[in-house]
Design a protein around this motif. Structure first.
Motif, PDB file in Angstrom:
ATOM      1  N   LEU A 150       1.069  -1.187   0.143  1.00 34.45           N
ATOM      2  CA  LEU A 150       0.080   0.131  -0.099  1.00 34.45           C
ATOM      3  C   LEU A 150       0.824   1.359   0.015  1.00 34.45           C
ATOM      4  CD1 LEU A 150      -2.768  -0.910   2.561  1.00 34.45           C
ATOM      5  CD2 LEU A 150      -3.212  -0.292   0.222  1.00 34.45           C
ATOM      6  N   THR A 153       2.424   2.523  -3.120  1.00 32.68           N
ATOM      7  CA  THR A 153       1.828   3.254  -4.242  1.00 32.68           C
ATOM      8  C   THR A 153       1.553   4.836  -3.823  1.00 32.68           C
ATOM      9  OG1 THR A 153      -0.415   2.974  -3.045  1.00 32.68           O
ATOM     10  CG2 THR A 153       0.282   1.110  -4.319  1.00 32.68           C
ATOM     11  N   PHE A 154       1.987   5.174  -2.633  1.00 33.20           N
ATOM     12  CA  PHE A 154       2.063   6.621  -2.488  1.00 33.20           C
ATOM     13  C   PHE A 154       2.892   7.314  -3.542  1.00 33.20           C
ATOM     14  CE2 PHE A 154       2.728   9.736   1.419  1.00 33.20           C
ATOM     15  CZ  PHE A 154       2.119  10.894   0.677  1.00 33.20           C
ATOM     16  N   ILE A 157       0.906   8.021  -6.319  1.00 34.16           N
ATOM     17  CA  ILE A 157      -0.218   9.033  -6.005  1.00 34.16           C
ATOM     18  C   ILE A 157       0.249  10.255  -6.138  1.00 34.16           C
ATOM     19  CG2 ILE A 157      -1.603   9.908  -4.005  1.00 34.16           C
ATOM     20  CD1 ILE A 157      -2.067   7.088  -3.065  1.00 34.16           C
ATOM     21  N   PHE A 162      -3.640   7.028  -9.579  1.00 37.10           N
ATOM     22  CA  PHE A 162      -4.381   6.309  -8.460  1.00 37.10           C
ATOM     23  C   PHE A 162      -4.907   4.887  -8.759  1.00 37.10           C
ATOM     24  CE2 PHE A 162      -6.026  10.828  -8.521  1.00 37.10           C
ATOM     25  CZ  PHE A 162      -4.846  11.405  -8.378  1.00 37.10           C
ATOM     26  N   SER A 165      -3.236   2.039  -6.443  1.00 35.05           N
ATOM     27  CA  SER A 165      -3.688   2.333  -5.016  1.00 35.05           C
ATOM     28  C   SER A 165      -5.405   1.942  -4.722  1.00 35.05           C
ATOM     29  CB  SER A 165      -3.608   3.884  -4.752  1.00 35.05           C
ATOM     30  OG  SER A 165      -2.271   4.278  -4.830  1.00 35.05           O
ATOM     31  N   SER A 169      -6.454  -1.075  -2.723  1.00 37.02           N
ATOM     32  CA  SER A 169      -7.514  -0.892  -1.486  1.00 37.02           C
ATOM     33  C   SER A 169      -8.580  -1.848  -1.644  1.00 37.02           C
ATOM     34  CB  SER A 169      -8.010   0.688  -1.680  1.00 37.02           C
ATOM     35  OG  SER A 169      -6.905   1.536  -1.413  1.00 37.02           O
ATOM     36  N   MET A 187      -3.797   6.182   2.117  1.00 32.35           N
ATOM     37  CA  MET A 187      -3.933   6.288   0.688  1.00 32.35           C
ATOM     38  C   MET A 187      -4.993   6.988  -0.007  1.00 32.35           C
ATOM     39  SD  MET A 187      -0.560   5.547   0.294  1.00 32.35           S
ATOM     40  CE  MET A 187      -0.373   6.206   1.813  1.00 32.35           C
TER      41      MET A 187
END
Length: 237
Positions: A150, A153-154, A157, A162, A165, A169, A187
């Motif tokens: 998770l 994926t920042f 972002i 997106f 992410s 999720s 996130m």
């Protein structure tokens, strides 16, 4: 060797009183997520300063000895060194750092270790590459590998990408662990800062399935009325 100097500086910077506080804060008791972790009581800024001072002179093989140490600050300082090396490296060296990181995920075993490094190594390396690895990590039984997936994926972002992410999720929305719920909500909140519509499309589908923790994190920046709407709609406790 430079790595020995790092160890000496870390021990010298230790604060026994702070070590006790950190041990409780990072849940090191029996049955807790950080069970058995050992602390010297060193702040992150102190560790960053030490890492910055030495990272250029320490090869990856020696950084790994820090990453496998039982003391939390040794592992974190080694990992911070990896982020510094990665930032300055050419593509071949970046790959070596990335691979070393993935071989040592069992040592990236608390939330601060993950959060300070996964976006800046795993995420940054995968920006223009196949991202299958993050889905393998998300399916892991290991809590920290799931959080790494998770947090990686920042990096996406930050580039207004997106897709992954949101897909992760979806995969982890029902995960029961509080640290996964917090990462998931975080996130989503970061997506919402950049594109609230994209976040709300996800929430319309999944807000009733999300844990209360993830939901509260994800809507933190919403208007009061919207926060109330999603909290009222949610069946999560």
């Amino acid at each position: 060797m430079a790595v020995d100097e790092v160890r000496r500086e870390l021990f010298a910077a230790g604060n026994p009183g702070k070590a006790g506080l950190l041990s409780r804060f990072f849940k090191t008791g029996k049955g807790e997520y950080g069970e058995g972790d050992k602390f010297l009581g060193i702040t992150v800024p102190q560790q960053r300063a030490i890492a910055k001072k030495f990272y250029k002179d320490i090869p990856l093989k020696e950084i790994q000895t820090l990453m496998t140490n039982k003391i939390h600050e040794f592992r974190l300082t080694g990992l911070i060194m990896l982020t510094y090396k990665f930032k300055k490296a050419d593509e071949k060296e970046k790959k070596a750092v990335f691979e070393l990181y993935l071989k040592n995920t069992k040592n990236v075993n608390n939330w601060d270790l993950v959060d300070l490094t996964a976006p800046n190594i795993v995420g940054e390396f995968l920006l223009n590459k196949d991202r299958k690895i993050i889905y393998r990590l998300a399916k892991s039984k290991n809590l920290w590998e799931k959080r790494i997936s998770l947090l990686a994926t920042f990096a996406f972002i930050r580039k207004n990408d997106f897709e992954h992410s949101l897909r992760l999720s979806e995969m982890l929305v029902s995960d029961k662990h509080d640290l996964i719920q917090k990462a998931l909500g975080w996130m989503l909140r970061e997506i919402g800062k950049r594109d609230q519509k994209a976040e709300e499309e996800f929430l319309k589908k999944y807000s009733t399935k999300m844990g209360r923790t993830a939901l509260r994190y994800s809507i933190e920046k919403f208007s009061e009325n919207k926060r109330k709407f999603y909290l009222t709609k949610s069946k999560s406790k």
